[in-house]
Design an enzyme around this catalytic site. Structure first.
Site, PDB file in Angstrom:
ATOM      1  N   THR A 148       0.831  -1.209   0.000  1.00 14.20           N
ATOM      2  CA  THR A 148       0.000   0.000   0.000  1.00 14.20           C
ATOM      3  C   THR A 148       0.872   1.269   0.000  1.00 14.20           C
ATOM      4  O   THR A 148       0.359   2.378   0.043  1.00 14.20           O
ATOM      5  CB  THR A 148      -0.914   0.021   1.245  1.00 14.20           C
ATOM      6  OG1 THR A 148      -0.091  -0.134   2.391  1.00 14.20           O
ATOM      7  CG2 THR A 148      -1.955  -1.066   1.177  1.00 14.20           C
ATOM      8  N   ARG A 194       1.522   4.946 -14.779  1.00 16.48           N
ATOM      9  CA  ARG A 194       2.217   6.177 -15.208  1.00 16.48           C
ATOM     10  C   ARG A 194       2.133   6.299 -16.746  1.00 16.48           C
ATOM     11  O   ARG A 194       2.449   5.390 -17.475  1.00 16.48           O
ATOM     12  CB  ARG A 194       3.665   6.117 -14.767  1.00 16.48           C
ATOM     13  CG  ARG A 194       4.519   7.297 -15.235  1.00 16.48           C
ATOM     14  CD  ARG A 194       5.261   6.980 -16.526  1.00 16.48           C
ATOM     15  NE  ARG A 194       6.158   8.056 -16.926  1.00 16.48           N
ATOM     16  CZ  ARG A 194       6.839   8.058 -18.066  1.00 16.48           C
ATOM     17  NH1 ARG A 194       6.731   7.042 -18.902  1.00 16.48           N
ATOM     18  NH2 ARG A 194       7.611   9.061 -18.383  1.00 16.48           N
ATOM     19  N   GLY A 196       3.415   8.392 -20.042  1.00 16.08           N
ATOM     20  CA  GLY A 196       4.496   9.276 -20.473  1.00 16.08           C
ATOM     21  C   GLY A 196       4.103  10.130 -21.659  1.00 16.08           C
ATOM     22  O   GLY A 196       2.960  10.110 -22.131  1.00 16.08           O
ATOM     23  N   ASP A 197       5.087  10.863 -22.160  1.00 15.55           N
ATOM     24  CA  ASP A 197       4.845  11.781 -23.279  1.00 15.55           C
ATOM     25  C   ASP A 197       4.527  11.068 -24.581  1.00 15.55           C
ATOM     26  O   ASP A 197       3.914  11.654 -25.475  1.00 15.55           O
ATOM     27  CB  ASP A 197       6.064  12.679 -23.481  1.00 15.55           C
ATOM     28  CG  ASP A 197       7.320  11.880 -23.850  1.00 15.55           C
ATOM     29  OD1 ASP A 197       7.516  10.780 -23.279  1.00 15.55           O
ATOM     30  OD2 ASP A 197       8.088  12.337 -24.707  1.00 15.55           O
ATOM     31  N   THR A 217      12.358  11.489 -27.250  1.00 20.82           N
ATOM     32  CA  THR A 217      12.708  10.384 -26.355  1.00 20.82           C
ATOM     33  C   THR A 217      13.392  11.033 -25.148  1.00 20.82           C
ATOM     34  O   THR A 217      13.975  12.099 -25.265  1.00 20.82           O
ATOM     35  CB  THR A 217      13.680   9.382 -27.005  1.00 20.82           C
ATOM     36  OG1 THR A 217      14.912  10.042 -27.252  1.00 20.82           O
ATOM     37  CG2 THR A 217      13.155   8.855 -28.318  1.00 20.82           C
ATOM     38  N   GLY A 218      13.329  10.359 -24.038  1.00 21.54           N
ATOM     39  CA  GLY A 218      13.943  10.944 -22.841  1.00 21.54           C
ATOM     40  C   GLY A 218      12.923  10.995 -21.727  1.00 21.54           C
ATOM     41  O   GLY A 218      11.986  10.199 -21.690  1.00 21.54           O
ATOM     42  N   GLY A 220       9.925  11.673 -20.236  1.00 20.91           N
ATOM     43  CA  GLY A 220       8.634  12.058 -20.785  1.00 20.91           C
ATOM     44  C   GLY A 220       7.938  13.161 -20.022  1.00 20.91           C
ATOM     45  O   GLY A 220       7.266  14.017 -20.605  1.00 20.91           O
TER      46      GLY A 220
HETATM   47  N1  GLY Z   1       9.844   9.269 -23.332  1.00 16.61           N
HETATM   48  C1  GLY Z   1       9.331   8.063 -22.858  1.00 16.61           C
HETATM   49  C2  GLY Z   1       8.776   8.119 -21.527  1.00 16.61           C
HETATM   50  O1  GLY Z   1       9.141   8.969 -20.724  1.00 16.61           O
HETATM   51  O2  GLY Z   1       7.960   7.282 -21.217  1.00 16.61           O
END
Ligand code: GLY
Length: 311
Positions: A148, A194, A196-197, A217-218, A220
């Site tokens: 939890t 989660r 991401g971008d 890339t990187g 996100g």
């Molecule tokens: N750029 C990929 C991510 O952060 O998931």
């Protein structure tokens, strides 16, 4: 005709160009190239055999954008279907929506006839288990699903050097139409759910025939905070060159205040087929192939430093 891709797109770029040469659209080319990366068992940041989240589950994000119509599709935090880019394309083409996540995306993939598959390979599982077990007491690791207080362990995911990896493809077809696609398994050991971008139009992916396209890339979260892919296209719309636009968007990221700033890489194309890559650190390349090239070539990314500010 041209295809540009992040370095890990090497396995798919020739197929992507072949699709264009056969009269396929930019959207067809982007999808074809990315599918080969998603299927590659040696690529642990995209599709099948991607590194999992904290619970050991592979969750995929992907998006595709048609620069002619600005129609877009994306899926996020989706489990059990390796070809996330194709499912994102189906979202764009079949539904009046742009984005589906988690169970909804999985339900839609099943409806569209995609084959369900276990995405976690032994190799990826072993890396995940080894990393978690370094820091986590056995009584927690053995009962992860019941935890939890999982949020405390996100620090294992917060290694700026590991939290990266995505594939980017941008194509311009014989009609001058541009499309952009992005696919990833996201941060290693991320908190479940989660997003991401890569799944977010304007953050990790944007294409507009009139000006160009960009993909990230990187980290996100940085591209989400900076609306980075859209920024580059917008800066071109405002009259900046491709190189100026990319540099400006990278500088915007360096100007972000607060924590969790680390690396970023971008590829971008303008409406005339000019291309460029950008990186916050030295020594990184991207690949490109034009219609008259039989194999892809590599080009250096322009370095625009971003100061790491983590905890
Ligand atoms: N750029 C990929 C991510 O952060 O998931």
């Amino acid at each position: 005709m041209i295809v540009i891709a992040s370095h890990n797109g090497a396995i798919g770029i020739q197929e992507s160009m072949y699709v264009l040469q056969q009269g396929g659209t930019a959207v067809d080319a982007v999808e074809a190239g990315i599918r080969l990366v998603e299927a590659n068992p040696d690529e642990h940041t995209v599709g099948y055999s991607g590194y999992p989240n904290l619970l050991g589950e592979v969750e995929l994000d992907a998006s595709i954008m048609n620069g002619r119509t600005l129609e877009s599709g994306s899926v996020g935090a989706m489990k059990g279907y390796p070809y996330a880019i194709s499912i994102a394309r189906k979202v764009m083409e079949i539904l009046p929506h742009v984005m589906l996540v988690a169970e909804g995306a999985e339900r839609f993939a099943a409806e569209m006839g995609f084959k369900k598959q276990d995405l976690l390979t032994e190799e990826a599982r072993a890396v995940w288990a080894r990393r978690l077990q370094q820091d986590m007491p056995a009584h927690i690791f053995d009962h992860l699903q019941e935890q939890t207080e999982l949020r405390h362990w996100v620090r294992l995911a917060s290694d700026p050097e590991r939290a990266k990896g995505t594939v980017n493809f941008i194509a311009q077809d014989a009609h001058g139409d541009i499309a952009c696609g992005v696919s990833t398994s996201g941060w290693v050991w991320k908190y479940p759910g989660r997003l991401g971008d890569s799944a977010i139009i304007g953050a990790g992916n944007y294409a507009d025939n009139r000006y160009g396209a960009a993909a990230c890339t990187g980290m996100g979260e940085m591209a989400i905070r900076g609306a980075t892919a859209h920024s580059i296209v917008f800066y071109m719309k405002m009259g900046l060159s491709l190189q100026e636009a990319g540099k400006r968007a990278m500088e915007d990221l360096n100007d972000l205040d607060g924590r969790f700033l680390s690396m970023m890489r971008i590829i971008a194309l303008d409406s005339n087929g000019k291309h460029a890559g950008f990186s916050s650190s030295e020594g990184h390349t991207y690949i490109f192939q034009t219609g008259d090239m039989s194999t892809p070539d590599e080009a250096a990314r322009i370095v625009v430093p971003i100061q790491t500010r983590w905890e």
